[in-house]
Design a protein around this motif. Sequence first.
Motif, PDB file in Angstrom:
ATOM      1  N   LEU A   1     -44.536   5.629 -24.651  1.00 26.87           N
ATOM      2  CA  LEU A   1     -45.051   5.409 -23.295  1.00 26.87           C
ATOM      3  C   LEU A   1     -44.293   4.227 -22.690  1.00 26.87           C
ATOM      4  CD1 LEU A   1     -48.833   5.372 -22.232  1.00 26.87           C
ATOM      5  CD2 LEU A   1     -46.940   4.445 -20.909  1.00 26.87           C
ATOM      6  N   ILE A   2     -43.685   4.460 -21.527  1.00 29.63           N
ATOM      7  CA  ILE A   2     -42.995   3.378 -20.803  1.00 29.63           C
ATOM      8  C   ILE A   2     -43.775   3.090 -19.518  1.00 29.63           C
ATOM      9  CG2 ILE A   2     -40.852   2.631 -19.705  1.00 29.63           C
ATOM     10  CD1 ILE A   2     -39.432   4.813 -21.449  1.00 29.63           C
ATOM     11  N   ASP A   3     -44.301   1.867 -19.408  1.00 31.33           N
ATOM     12  CA  ASP A   3     -45.057   1.460 -18.221  1.00 31.33           C
ATOM     13  C   ASP A   3     -44.093   0.725 -17.286  1.00 31.33           C
ATOM     14  OD1 ASP A   3     -47.928  -0.787 -17.612  1.00 31.33           O
ATOM     15  OD2 ASP A   3     -46.639   0.409 -16.268  1.00 31.33           O
ATOM     16  N   ALA A   4     -43.595   1.469 -16.294  1.00 27.39           N
ATOM     17  CA  ALA A   4     -42.666   0.854 -15.320  1.00 27.39           C
ATOM     18  C   ALA A   4     -43.345   0.729 -13.955  1.00 27.39           C
ATOM     19  CB  ALA A   4     -41.391   1.667 -15.205  1.00 27.39           C
ATOM     20  N   THR A   5     -44.697   0.592 -13.995  1.00 32.60           N
ATOM     21  CA  THR A   5     -45.444   0.487 -12.745  1.00 32.60           C
ATOM     22  C   THR A   5     -45.251  -0.902 -12.141  1.00 32.60           C
ATOM     23  OG1 THR A   5     -47.439  -0.250 -13.909  1.00 32.60           O
ATOM     24  CG2 THR A   5     -47.219   2.130 -13.496  1.00 32.60           C
ATOM     25  N   HIS A   6     -45.697  -1.066 -10.933  1.00 33.77           N
ATOM     26  CA  HIS A   6     -45.599  -2.295 -10.160  1.00 33.77           C
ATOM     27  C   HIS A   6     -46.467  -3.377 -10.816  1.00 33.77           C
ATOM     28  CE1 HIS A   6     -46.328  -4.906  -6.650  1.00 33.77           C
ATOM     29  NE2 HIS A   6     -45.226  -4.405  -6.167  1.00 33.77           N
ATOM     30  N   PRO A   7     -46.056  -4.651 -10.778  1.00 35.36           N
ATOM     31  CA  PRO A   7     -46.836  -5.702 -11.432  1.00 35.36           C
ATOM     32  C   PRO A   7     -48.270  -5.817 -10.911  1.00 35.36           C
ATOM     33  CG  PRO A   7     -44.830  -6.607 -10.423  1.00 35.36           C
ATOM     34  CD  PRO A   7     -44.805  -5.158 -10.193  1.00 35.36           C
ATOM     35  N   PHE A   8     -48.544  -5.257  -9.706  1.00 39.35           N
ATOM     36  CA  PHE A   8     -49.915  -5.308  -9.191  1.00 39.35           C
ATOM     37  C   PHE A   8     -50.713  -4.069  -9.579  1.00 39.35           C
ATOM     38  CE2 PHE A   8     -50.486  -9.102  -6.536  1.00 39.35           C
ATOM     39  CZ  PHE A   8     -49.231  -9.641  -6.660  1.00 39.35           C
ATOM     40  N   ALA A   9     -50.077  -3.141 -10.289  1.00 39.01           N
ATOM     41  CA  ALA A   9     -50.803  -1.952 -10.781  1.00 39.01           C
ATOM     42  C   ALA A   9     -51.454  -2.328 -12.105  1.00 39.01           C
ATOM     43  CB  ALA A   9     -49.843  -0.780 -10.953  1.00 39.01           C
TER      44      ALA A   9
END
Length: 250
Positions: A68-76
């Motif tokens: 799993l790669i979490d490349a979401t926005h730091p506010f997500a």
Amino acid sequence: MTRILLLGGTTEASRLARALAESGSDAIFSYAGRTGAPVAQPLPMRIGGFGGVAGLIDYLRRERITHLIDATHPFAAQMSRNTIAACAETGVPLIALERQAWVAGQGDDWRVVPDVEAAVAALPGTPARVFLATGKQGLEPFAAKPQHHYLLRLVDPPEAPLPLPQTSVVIARGPFEAGADADLMRAHGITHIVAKNAGGAGAEAKMHAARALGLPVVLIDRPALPPRRVVGSVEEVLGWLAHTGTERGV
Ligand code: 3Y8
Ligand code: NAP
């Protein structure tokens, strides 16, 4: 047999998606479905929430995800917290691709605040013209200061009436360009900018424009997240993928 879930919605996620597609990786790109028509990706896409931690665990198992790669926005932050819990439960290896926070440079006039409520408090009492560049999801708290004129930049036209009495709305999807952002601020007589410390290149045009125009920025700090493996580049993610086996306790 590597099978990757990539949680996207950022410039870096899109760059990583291109690298994974070029290498022929078996990867799925996931959007939350926040916008009407998200930018297409060169990977199979899924759009919408998983249904909390339990839904994500089911998804990881059903789709036999090995990384799993979490490349979401730091506010997500909610999504990121859910990935930590789901990967702890399933044993699926997790890595976050996160860009560095912006740091003040020569000529920056920043007021750094911990959250949206503090950002509202940091605005002056006397009427101002505020570029509220934090998107659609956090507008309500600013209704506490209706005396300002707010310039809003949204990805999609608002469906419901806006909670602020004096607004100008620009519909645009980034990445943005500093010169154009400076022109936008001049055209609207902007006196203050409110922004999230998103980091990355896709959102920083307004920060350069504010510096060029000598305008103050109320900058909202990122939410804190529990510890997890974090890297700052696509190359580091690719290196991690190459060295992390697919054995897992699912
Ligand atoms: C749905 C996917 C890519 C990704 C591009 C980045 C850059 C351009 C700058 C400003 C600030 C803001 C906002 C912003 C930027 C990139 C990146 C980034 C800021 C899209 C996208 C989705 C979203 C969701 C959207 C939020 C909103 C935030 C607008 C696509 C375009 C303000 C964040 O209408 C809404 O409800 C919008 C919601 C979450 C924050 C908010 O609270 O309103 N992003 N943005 C993703 C999904 O469904 O999973 O539609 O194509 C992606 C991008 N937006 O592939 O090149 O990497 O950050 N996005 C902020 O940083 O403050 C705009 O105007 O200057
Ligand atoms: P959030 O508040 O952390 O997440 C709320 C819920 O949205 C999550 O619990 C999850 O629902 C769902 N979700 C979030 N990201 C998802 C994804 N990539 N794929 C599938 N479901 C997702 O998230 P957010 O701040 O609303 O951000 C939503 C999306 O916009 C993310 O992709 C993020 O990268 C992108 N984005 C956000 C910002 C920002 O300022 N917040 C800026 C730029 C881009 P379930 O619990 O049902 O699984």
